[in-house]
Design an enzyme around this catalytic site. Structure first.
Site, PDB file in Angstrom:
ATOM      1  N   PHE A   1       0.950  -1.324   0.014  1.00 21.44           N
ATOM      2  CA  PHE A   1       0.091  -0.033  -0.089  1.00 21.44           C
ATOM      3  C   PHE A   1       1.011   1.217  -0.006  1.00 21.44           C
ATOM      4  CE2 PHE A   1      -2.655   3.040   2.416  1.00 21.44           C
ATOM      5  CZ  PHE A   1      -3.763   2.947   2.082  1.00 21.44           C
TER       6      PHE A   1
ATOM      7  N   GLU B   1       5.435   9.592   1.099  1.00 19.59           N
ATOM      8  CA  GLU B   1       6.617   9.843   0.165  1.00 19.59           C
ATOM      9  C   GLU B   1       7.460  10.453   1.091  1.00 19.59           C
ATOM     10  OE1 GLU B   1       4.868  12.101  -2.957  1.00 19.59           O
ATOM     11  OE2 GLU B   1       3.501  10.309  -3.551  1.00 19.59           O
TER      12      GLU B   1
ATOM     13  N   GLU C   1       0.910   3.875  10.094  1.00 14.91           N
ATOM     14  CA  GLU C   1      -0.693   3.990   9.879  1.00 14.91           C
ATOM     15  C   GLU C   1      -1.017   5.154  10.767  1.00 14.91           C
ATOM     16  OE1 GLU C   1      -3.258   1.060   9.250  1.00 14.91           O
ATOM     17  OE2 GLU C   1      -1.691  -0.437   8.633  1.00 14.91           O
TER      18      GLU C   1
ATOM     19  N   ASN D   1       0.349  11.193  17.502  1.00 12.67           N
ATOM     20  CA  ASN D   1      -0.290  12.617  17.550  1.00 12.67           C
ATOM     21  C   ASN D   1      -1.228  12.640  16.529  1.00 12.67           C
ATOM     22  OD1 ASN D   1       1.410  13.771  19.528  1.00 12.67           O
ATOM     23  ND2 ASN D   1       2.583  14.927  18.081  1.00 12.67           N
TER      24      ASN D   1
HETATM   25  N1  CAA Z   1     -11.584   9.480   8.221  1.00  9.79           N
HETATM   26  C1  CAA Z   1     -12.283   9.984   6.999  1.00  9.79           C
HETATM   27  N2  CAA Z   1     -11.912  11.085   6.585  1.00  9.79           N
HETATM   28  C2  CAA Z   1     -11.249  11.744   6.921  1.00  9.79           C
HETATM   29  C3  CAA Z   1     -10.458  11.603   8.137  1.00  9.79           C
HETATM   30  C4  CAA Z   1     -10.665  10.232   8.631  1.00  9.79           C
HETATM   31  N3  CAA Z   1     -10.009   9.778   9.853  1.00  9.79           N
HETATM   32  N4  CAA Z   1      -9.388  12.436   8.363  1.00  9.79           N
HETATM   33  C5  CAA Z   1      -9.627  13.379   7.392  1.00  9.79           C
HETATM   34  N5  CAA Z   1     -10.450  13.021   6.441  1.00  9.79           N
HETATM   35  C6  CAA Z   1     -11.126  13.570   5.355  1.00  9.79           C
HETATM   36  C7  CAA Z   1     -11.837  14.840   5.656  1.00  9.79           C
HETATM   37  O1  CAA Z   1     -13.193  14.626   5.738  1.00  9.79           O
HETATM   38  C8  CAA Z   1     -11.449  15.516   4.261  1.00  9.79           C
HETATM   39  O2  CAA Z   1     -11.978  15.037   3.172  1.00  9.79           O
HETATM   40  P1  CAA Z   1     -13.421  16.278   2.539  1.00  9.79           P
HETATM   41  O3  CAA Z   1     -12.525  17.374   1.872  1.00  9.79           O
HETATM   42  O4  CAA Z   1     -13.928  15.251   1.297  1.00  9.79           O
HETATM   43  O5  CAA Z   1     -14.282  16.578   3.542  1.00  9.79           O
HETATM   44  C9  CAA Z   1     -10.141  15.372   3.992  1.00  9.79           C
HETATM   45  O6  CAA Z   1      -9.914  13.832   4.537  1.00  9.79           O
HETATM   46  C10 CAA Z   1      -9.041  16.370   4.478  1.00  9.79           C
HETATM   47  O7  CAA Z   1      -9.271  16.631   5.844  1.00  9.79           O
HETATM   48  P2  CAA Z   1      -8.407  17.216   7.058  1.00  9.79           P
HETATM   49  O8  CAA Z   1      -7.984  18.836   6.167  1.00  9.79           O
HETATM   50  O9  CAA Z   1      -9.208  17.477   8.359  1.00  9.79           O
HETATM   51  O10 CAA Z   1      -6.990  16.617   7.222  1.00  9.79           O
HETATM   52  P3  CAA Z   1      -5.354  16.709   6.871  1.00  9.79           P
HETATM   53  O11 CAA Z   1      -5.305  16.703   5.328  1.00  9.79           O
HETATM   54  O12 CAA Z   1      -4.950  17.760   7.745  1.00  9.79           O
HETATM   55  O13 CAA Z   1      -5.076  15.262   7.157  1.00  9.79           O
HETATM   56  C11 CAA Z   1      -4.857  12.932   6.985  1.00  9.79           C
HETATM   57  C12 CAA Z   1      -5.708  14.094   6.712  1.00  9.79           C
HETATM   58  C13 CAA Z   1      -3.746  12.923   5.785  1.00  9.79           C
HETATM   59  C14 CAA Z   1      -5.737  11.717   6.744  1.00  9.79           C
HETATM   60  C15 CAA Z   1      -4.329  12.740   8.351  1.00  9.79           C
HETATM   61  O14 CAA Z   1      -5.197  12.893   9.334  1.00  9.79           O
HETATM   62  C16 CAA Z   1      -3.635  11.414   8.546  1.00  9.79           C
HETATM   63  O15 CAA Z   1      -4.350  10.464   9.053  1.00  9.79           O
HETATM   64  N6  CAA Z   1      -2.404  11.238   8.504  1.00  9.79           N
HETATM   65  C17 CAA Z   1      -1.670   9.864   8.654  1.00  9.79           C
HETATM   66  C18 CAA Z   1      -1.225   9.351   7.258  1.00  9.79           C
HETATM   67  C19 CAA Z   1      -1.254   7.707   7.584  1.00  9.79           C
HETATM   68  O16 CAA Z   1      -1.711   7.328   8.271  1.00  9.79           O
HETATM   69  N7  CAA Z   1      -0.352   7.128   6.707  1.00  9.79           N
HETATM   70  C20 CAA Z   1      -0.357   5.551   6.774  1.00  9.79           C
HETATM   71  C21 CAA Z   1       0.532   5.270   5.621  1.00  9.79           C
HETATM   72  S1  CAA Z   1       0.352   3.646   5.400  1.00  9.79           S
HETATM   73  C22 CAA Z   1       1.090   2.857   6.509  1.00  9.79           C
HETATM   74  O17 CAA Z   1       1.643   3.512   7.413  1.00  9.79           O
HETATM   75  C23 CAA Z   1       1.157   1.104   6.650  1.00  9.79           C
HETATM   76  C24 CAA Z   1       1.926   0.736   7.445  1.00  9.79           C
HETATM   77  O18 CAA Z   1       2.861   1.359   8.012  1.00  9.79           O
HETATM   78  C25 CAA Z   1       1.872  -0.724   8.008  1.00  9.79           C
HETATM   79  P1  FAD Z   2       6.244  13.118  10.030  1.00  7.98           P
HETATM   80  O1  FAD Z   2       4.974  13.305   9.416  1.00  7.98           O
HETATM   81  O2  FAD Z   2       7.548  14.073   9.457  1.00  7.98           O
HETATM   82  O3  FAD Z   2       6.086  13.454  11.838  1.00  7.98           O
HETATM   83  C1  FAD Z   2       7.205  13.720  12.559  1.00  7.98           C
HETATM   84  C2  FAD Z   2       6.719  14.127  13.732  1.00  7.98           C
HETATM   85  O4  FAD Z   2       5.646  15.329  13.657  1.00  7.98           O
HETATM   86  C3  FAD Z   2       5.739  13.126  14.405  1.00  7.98           C
HETATM   87  O5  FAD Z   2       5.999  12.714  15.892  1.00  7.98           O
HETATM   88  C4  FAD Z   2       4.460  13.339  14.102  1.00  7.98           C
HETATM   89  O6  FAD Z   2       3.334  13.073  15.076  1.00  7.98           O
HETATM   90  C5  FAD Z   2       4.570  14.919  14.167  1.00  7.98           C
HETATM   91  N1  FAD Z   2       3.553  15.584  13.569  1.00  7.98           N
HETATM   92  C6  FAD Z   2       3.295  15.693  12.344  1.00  7.98           C
HETATM   93  N2  FAD Z   2       1.938  16.522  11.994  1.00  7.98           N
HETATM   94  C7  FAD Z   2       1.473  16.713  12.998  1.00  7.98           C
HETATM   95  C8  FAD Z   2       0.478  17.306  13.602  1.00  7.98           C
HETATM   96  N3  FAD Z   2      -0.552  17.895  12.592  1.00  7.98           N
HETATM   97  N4  FAD Z   2       0.117  17.493  14.777  1.00  7.98           N
HETATM   98  C9  FAD Z   2       0.960  17.036  15.943  1.00  7.98           C
HETATM   99  N5  FAD Z   2       2.208  16.419  15.431  1.00  7.98           N
HETATM  100  C10 FAD Z   2       2.361  16.299  14.033  1.00  7.98           C
HETATM  101  N6  FAD Z   2       3.501   4.316   4.696  1.00  7.98           N
HETATM  102  C11 FAD Z   2       2.793   3.853   3.525  1.00  7.98           C
HETATM  103  O7  FAD Z   2       2.191   4.477   2.709  1.00  7.98           O
HETATM  104  N7  FAD Z   2       2.771   2.452   3.208  1.00  7.98           N
HETATM  105  C12 FAD Z   2       3.367   1.739   4.064  1.00  7.98           C
HETATM  106  O8  FAD Z   2       3.453   0.405   3.735  1.00  7.98           O
HETATM  107  C13 FAD Z   2       4.167   2.134   5.338  1.00  7.98           C
HETATM  108  N8  FAD Z   2       5.009   1.277   5.747  1.00  7.98           N
HETATM  109  C14 FAD Z   2       5.975   1.696   6.928  1.00  7.98           C
HETATM  110  C15 FAD Z   2       6.810   0.871   7.605  1.00  7.98           C
HETATM  111  C16 FAD Z   2       7.456   1.648   8.527  1.00  7.98           C
HETATM  112  C17 FAD Z   2       8.785   0.629   8.994  1.00  7.98           C
HETATM  113  C18 FAD Z   2       7.686   2.839   8.680  1.00  7.98           C
HETATM  114  C19 FAD Z   2       8.571   3.477   9.580  1.00  7.98           C
HETATM  115  C20 FAD Z   2       6.690   3.827   8.121  1.00  7.98           C
HETATM  116  C21 FAD Z   2       5.934   3.255   7.300  1.00  7.98           C
HETATM  117  N9  FAD Z   2       4.907   4.124   6.217  1.00  7.98           N
HETATM  118  C22 FAD Z   2       4.202   3.437   5.385  1.00  7.98           C
HETATM  119  C23 FAD Z   2       4.937   5.521   6.321  1.00  7.98           C
HETATM  120  C24 FAD Z   2       4.497   5.764   7.885  1.00  7.98           C
HETATM  121  O9  FAD Z   2       2.743   5.842   7.856  1.00  7.98           O
HETATM  122  C25 FAD Z   2       4.824   7.287   8.264  1.00  7.98           C
HETATM  123  O10 FAD Z   2       6.383   7.114   8.812  1.00  7.98           O
HETATM  124  C26 FAD Z   2       3.916   7.943   9.180  1.00  7.98           C
HETATM  125  O11 FAD Z   2       2.549   8.297   8.729  1.00  7.98           O
HETATM  126  C27 FAD Z   2       4.723   9.220   9.778  1.00  7.98           C
HETATM  127  O12 FAD Z   2       5.044  10.157   8.516  1.00  7.98           O
HETATM  128  P2  FAD Z   2       6.707  10.688   8.810  1.00  7.98           P
HETATM  129  O13 FAD Z   2       7.537   9.580   8.923  1.00  7.98           O
HETATM  130  O14 FAD Z   2       6.828  11.473   7.557  1.00  7.98           O
HETATM  131  O15 FAD Z   2       6.480  11.547   9.975  1.00  7.98           O
END
Ligand code: CAA
Ligand code: FAD
Length: 388
Positions: free
Chosen positions: A127, A131, A368, A372
């Site tokens: 997934f 970036e 995920e 924060n």
């Molecule tokens: N559920 C549903 N919709 C949501 C939502 C939620 N939890 N949070 C935000 N949205 C929607 C809002 O409704 C809005 O949509 P509309 O414009 O259509 O109304 C849109 O998203 C933007 O909302 P915000 O401006 O409030 O949100 P934002 O742009 O500041 O941040 C976000 C949104 C990027 C989703 C952020 O809250 C977030 O979750 N960041 C973390 C990203 C993340 O989880 N990455 C994981 C990568 S995969 C991974 O990590 C896999 C692995 O390791 C194993």
């Molecule tokens: P940053 O966003 O740079 O955050 C740095 C610090 O700032 C954190 O403490 C954060 O909490 C804080 N911060 C940022 N924004 C805010 C805010 N608005 N309010 C308060 N605090 C804030 N991604 C994928 O898409 N697919 C994957 O399969 C996947 N697997 C992963 C596996 C591993 C081992 C790791 C390390 C990461 C993986 N990720 C994946 C990415 C992961 O989802 C991101 O690392 C995570 O969402 C945080 O992003 P960042 O590392 O850029 O940290």
């Protein structure tokens, strides 16, 4: 040897899943955990067996070759795997809760027919959202898609992508209409063999070392029209909707990890190690920490399975999922850290698994959505509820 559970209403299928995965994890994975951590590689025979056992296609309907089970069954499997190896657990978590679910929910019939049987039996998925420029601010992603005569062309880089080394199927989020901001994001299916796709770097990590995490490059990758997942411009919604659910999976990974670390340590302090003439686990200072930790694990599990049940019931579960992931990762960090201490020097060396559980726990607060980000979600929803 089924873990005592605070959930009294697992169905027969869910119990069967827990027992089968627990047996598989102890018989097949446990002997290889240390070796895989040192080598920083997943044993390919484990991946093959995960497919054979049906653990990679838990929710894929039977008509597409999957096990046709429910979400909670997937969560139970993820938890049981993490009790033995959080790396194997996250591979299964990403594949089931992020990748398979996206195809089941938004794939066209042709995409489902083409890919679901493979995802259920032999093809690992990734997934790709994060970036170099966009982690927490995921929707600020810079990877671009441009429309071509036969489909789309993708250019950009993804970072931190779990399962990269094993996967042959990638769900890639790219912006097709950057002028529309995040509403231009679409989701595309990229096969490993597509020209212009490459793995650029494999990360060396603190924990979950056997789980691969890589930088991926997309250099003019031509994606056929039919590999658009769902509709153009809906990608951001798909991403966050999937992540809302995926966070329950990470909550389960963390409760499994906490339980694994706890069990590993209590077996030692209650059976093996004596000081001052008695088992160290008999000192009240130890017993209270052990009891407190178990209570916290039970509370985290209750949050995780409550979120899973609410999702299955079609209720709003977003805040529950965020709380489950947040709290379970805090408990995992706390308990696995204490478990190292309970074992003294033996907890600190790489002969046993205590130090590994501790290292593996840290990722729960990062991927995920960081802690924060979960707190932001919880606060946003509460404020909405309580604002007049
Ligand atoms: N559920 C549903 N919709 C949501 C939502 C939620 N939890 N949070 C935000 N949205 C929607 C809002 O409704 C809005 O949509 P509309 O414009 O259509 O109304 C849109 O998203 C933007 O909302 P915000 O401006 O409030 O949100 P934002 O742009 O500041 O941040 C976000 C949104 C990027 C989703 C952020 O809250 C977030 O979750 N960041 C973390 C990203 C993340 O989880 N990455 C994981 C990568 S995969 C991974 O990590 C896999 C692995 O390791 C194993
Ligand atoms: P940053 O966003 O740079 O955050 C740095 C610090 O700032 C954190 O403490 C954060 O909490 C804080 N911060 C940022 N924004 C805010 C805010 N608005 N309010 C308060 N605090 C804030 N991604 C994928 O898409 N697919 C994957 O399969 C996947 N697997 C992963 C596996 C591993 C081992 C790791 C390390 C990461 C993986 N990720 C994946 C990415 C992961 O989802 C991101 O690392 C995570 O969402 C945080 O992003 P960042 O590392 O850029 O940290």
């Amino acid at each position: 040897d089924v873990a005592p559970t605070p959930i009294t209403h697992f169905s027969e299928t869910e119990v069967a899943m827990a027992e089968a995965v627990q047996k598989f994890a102890n018989d097949v994975i446990l002997p290889k955990v240390r070796e895989m951590d040192e080598a920083e590689e997943m044993d390919p025979t484990i991946v093959e067996q995960l497919f054979e056992q049906g653990i990679m296609g838990v929710e894929i309907p039977e008509e597409y070759g999957g096990a046709g089970m429910n979400f909670t069954a997937a969560i139970v499997g993820i938890e049981e795997l993490a009790r033995v190896d959080p790396s194997v657990s996250v591979m299964v978590d990403v594949h089931n809760t992020l990748v398979n679910t996206a195809v089941i929910r938004w794939g066209s019939e042709a995409l489902k027919k083409k890919y679901l049987p493979k995802l259920a039996t032999n093809t690992v998925g990734s997934f790709c959202l994060s970036e170099p420029v966009s982690g927490s601010d995921a929707f600020a992603l810079a990877t671009k898609a441009t429309a071509t005569e036969n489909g789309y062309k993708i250019n950009g880089s993804k970072m931190w992508i779990t399962n990269s080394m094993e996967a042959e199927f990638f769900i890639v989020f790219a912006n097709l209409k950057p002028e529309q901001g995040y509403k231009g994001i679409s989701a595309f299916i990229v096969d490993k063999g597509m020209k212009g796709f490459s793995i650029a770097k494999k990360e060396k990590k603190l924990g979950i070392k056997a789980s691969s995490t890589c930088v991926l490059n997309f250099d003019d990758v031509e994606v056929p029209k039919e590999n658009l997942l769902g509709q153009e411009g809906q990608g951001y919604k798909y991403a966050i909707q999937i992540l809302n659910e995926g966070r329950i999976g990470i909550g389960a990974q963390m409760t499994g990890l906490a339980l694994g670390a706890w069990e590993n340590a209590v077996k030692y302090v209650w059976n093996d190690r004596k000081q001052f003439g008695k088992l160290v686990g008999e000192f009240q200072g130890m017993q209270h920490q052990i009891a407190q930790s178990y209570t916290e694990i039970a509370a985290a599990r209750a949050l995780v399975y409550n979120a899973a049940r609410k999702k299955e019931a079609g209720e709003d579960f977003v805040m529950d999922a965020a709380m489950a992931k947040l709290y379970a990762s805090q408990v995992a960090g706390r308990v696995s850290g204490l478990a190292v201490e309970w074992m003294g020097g033996m907890g600190f060396v790489r002969e046993g698994l205590a130090e590994k559980f501790f290292r593996d726990s840290k990722i729960g607060a990062i991927y995920e959505g960081t802690s924060n980000i979960q707190l932001n979600t919880i606060a946003k929803m509460l404020q909405k509820e309580y604002t007049a």
